[in-house]
Design a protein around this motif. Structure first.
Motif, mmCIF file in Angstrom:
data_model
loop_
_atom_site.group_PDB
_atom_site.id
_atom_site.type_symbol
_atom_site.label_atom_id
_atom_site.label_comp_id
_atom_site.label_asym_id
_atom_site.label_seq_id
_atom_site.Cartn_x
_atom_site.Cartn_y
_atom_site.Cartn_z
ATOM 1 N N SER A 14 25.043 70.593 -17.543
ATOM 2 C CA SER A 14 24.024 69.572 -17.251
ATOM 3 C C SER A 14 24.628 68.369 -16.536
ATOM 4 O O SER A 14 25.137 67.431 -17.152
ATOM 5 N N TRP A 16 23.188 65.984 -14.779
ATOM 6 C CA TRP A 16 22.518 64.693 -14.990
ATOM 7 C C TRP A 16 22.910 64.121 -16.337
ATOM 8 O O TRP A 16 23.067 62.903 -16.486
ATOM 9 N N ARG A 55 12.932 66.258 -19.115
ATOM 10 C CA ARG A 55 14.270 66.322 -18.507
ATOM 11 C C ARG A 55 15.258 65.537 -19.344
ATOM 12 O O ARG A 55 14.898 64.556 -20.004
ATOM 13 N N VAL A 56 16.512 65.932 -19.251
ATOM 14 C CA VAL A 56 17.603 65.186 -19.871
ATOM 15 C C VAL A 56 18.524 64.677 -18.753
ATOM 16 O O VAL A 56 18.556 65.289 -17.686
ATOM 17 N N ASP A 68 15.623 58.812 -17.448
ATOM 18 C CA ASP A 68 16.177 59.065 -16.115
ATOM 19 C C ASP A 68 17.561 58.441 -16.055
ATOM 20 O O ASP A 68 17.770 57.308 -16.516
ATOM 21 N N SER A 69 18.513 59.169 -15.469
ATOM 22 C CA SER A 69 19.911 58.719 -15.511
ATOM 23 C C SER A 69 20.128 57.386 -14.800
ATOM 24 O O SER A 69 20.900 56.547 -15.265
ATOM 25 N N HIS A 104 21.557 60.254 -6.196
ATOM 26 C CA HIS A 104 20.407 60.517 -7.071
ATOM 27 C C HIS A 104 19.354 61.352 -6.346
ATOM 28 O O HIS A 104 18.718 62.218 -6.948
HETATM 29 N N1 LIG Z 1 15.842 62.438 -12.476
HETATM 30 C C1 LIG Z 1 16.416 62.977 -13.698
HETATM 31 C C2 LIG Z 1 16.779 64.437 -13.477
HETATM 32 C C3 LIG Z 1 17.280 65.086 -14.723
HETATM 33 C C4 LIG Z 1 17.305 66.616 -14.683
HETATM 34 O O1 LIG Z 1 16.845 67.260 -13.733
HETATM 35 N N2 LIG Z 1 17.844 67.206 -15.752
HETATM 36 C C5 LIG Z 1 17.876 68.661 -15.936
HETATM 37 C C6 LIG Z 1 19.174 69.098 -16.583
HETATM 38 S S1 LIG Z 1 20.617 68.730 -15.645
HETATM 39 C C7 LIG Z 1 16.826 69.064 -16.947
HETATM 40 O O2 LIG Z 1 16.490 68.288 -17.828
HETATM 41 N N3 LIG Z 1 16.312 70.271 -16.892
HETATM 42 C C8 LIG Z 1 15.340 70.708 -17.867
HETATM 43 C C9 LIG Z 1 15.365 72.172 -18.095
HETATM 44 O O3 LIG Z 1 16.264 72.827 -17.556
HETATM 45 O O4 LIG Z 1 14.504 72.653 -18.817
HETATM 46 C C10 LIG Z 1 17.603 62.104 -14.089
HETATM 47 O O5 LIG Z 1 18.179 61.455 -13.227
HETATM 48 O O6 LIG Z 1 17.948 62.006 -15.265
#
Ligand SMILES: N[C@@H](CCC(=O)N[C@@H](CS)C(=O)NCC(=O)O)C(=O)O
Length: 215
Positions: A14, A16, A55-56, A68-69, A104
């Motif tokens: 992950s 982010w 999202r994480v 959001d990061s 980003h």
């Molecule tokens: N804009 C968000 C993007 C975060 C993102 O895309 N995280 C991915 C993991 S790296 C996620 O949560 N995916 C959810 C999933 O795979 O179900 C940020 O900056 O935090």
């Protein structure tokens, strides 16, 4: 229980989450963490319980949730000015924000074809996919300019480790995994990020994770 809790995806994959966690580490705050394995049937619901976007990373501070990061970085920079998460100088801060925003919102080819996999070693894989070479060239240019023009006070893009470095840390991981060759100042920068204590802690946790995602 600490004041802050950060919700993360798998540390091996992950990218982010790595950004948000590195910024929280650099802030000096005490925090707890919850890791939710990605790409499983229960993942979406588990993340949604902590993050309205699904999202994480997601950061909890009391009643507040920040999902959001970049927003996490801005919030922690305001709360912990002494941590120097952005450069002190206004013009340098603007430069740091510009490259952080570029990361980003951009580098889609690199993200798609060289996904973060900190344990993996696949030298050469994905390098010839459309757009990847151009993304790598631009990242190398950013690192060269920053290290040469702004990095004198330390080993990182603006000297001291900050939000911009956290945003490029997953790229450092990708360059190691996929054997992107670097020279001089950019190789030194990669090594500084790869071997800084927080990154070593995260990498050790990634090594110990049992989950494998077929990317
Ligand atoms: N804009 C968000 C993007 C975060 C993102 O895309 N995280 C991915 C993991 S790296 C996620 O949560 N995916 C959810 C999933 O795979 O179900 C940020 O900056 O935090």
């Amino acid at each position: 229980m600490a004041d802050f809790t950060i919700i993360l995806g798998n540390k091996n994959y992950s990218s982010w989450s790595l950004r948000g966690w590195l910024i929280l580490e650099a802030s000096g705050a005490d925090f707890d963490e919850v890791v939710i394995p990605l790409d499983r049937p229960e993942t979406k619901a588990a993340i949604r319980a902590h993050s309205p976007s699904g999202r994480v990373p997601s950061l909890k501070h009391g009643e507040l949730t920040i999902w959001d990061s970049l927003a996490i970085g801005e919030y922690l920079a305001e709360l912990f000015p002494e941590a120097g998460l952005w450069p002190e100088d206004r013009k340098l801060r603007a430069q740091a924000r510009a490259i952080t925003a570029e990361m980003h919102a951009g580098f889609a080819a690199l993200r798609a074809h060289l996904p973060m996999d900190l344990r993996g070693r696949f030298p050469g894989r994905g390098h010839d996919a459309p757009g990847v070479a151009a993304d790598i060239l631009r990242i190398v240019e950013i690192w060269e300019v920053c290290r040469q023009s702004f990095g004198r006070g330390g080993d990182f893009l603006f000297g001291r480790f900050g939000i911009a470095d956290a945003f490029f840390a997953p790229v450092v991981g990708r360059f190691v995994t996929y054997g992107v060759s670097l020279e001089g100042a950019t190789a030194a920068y990669r090594d500084a990020v790869w071997s800084c204590p927080a990154m070593k802690t995260w990498r050790a946790a990634a090594e110990a994770e049992p989950w494998v995602i077929d990317q």
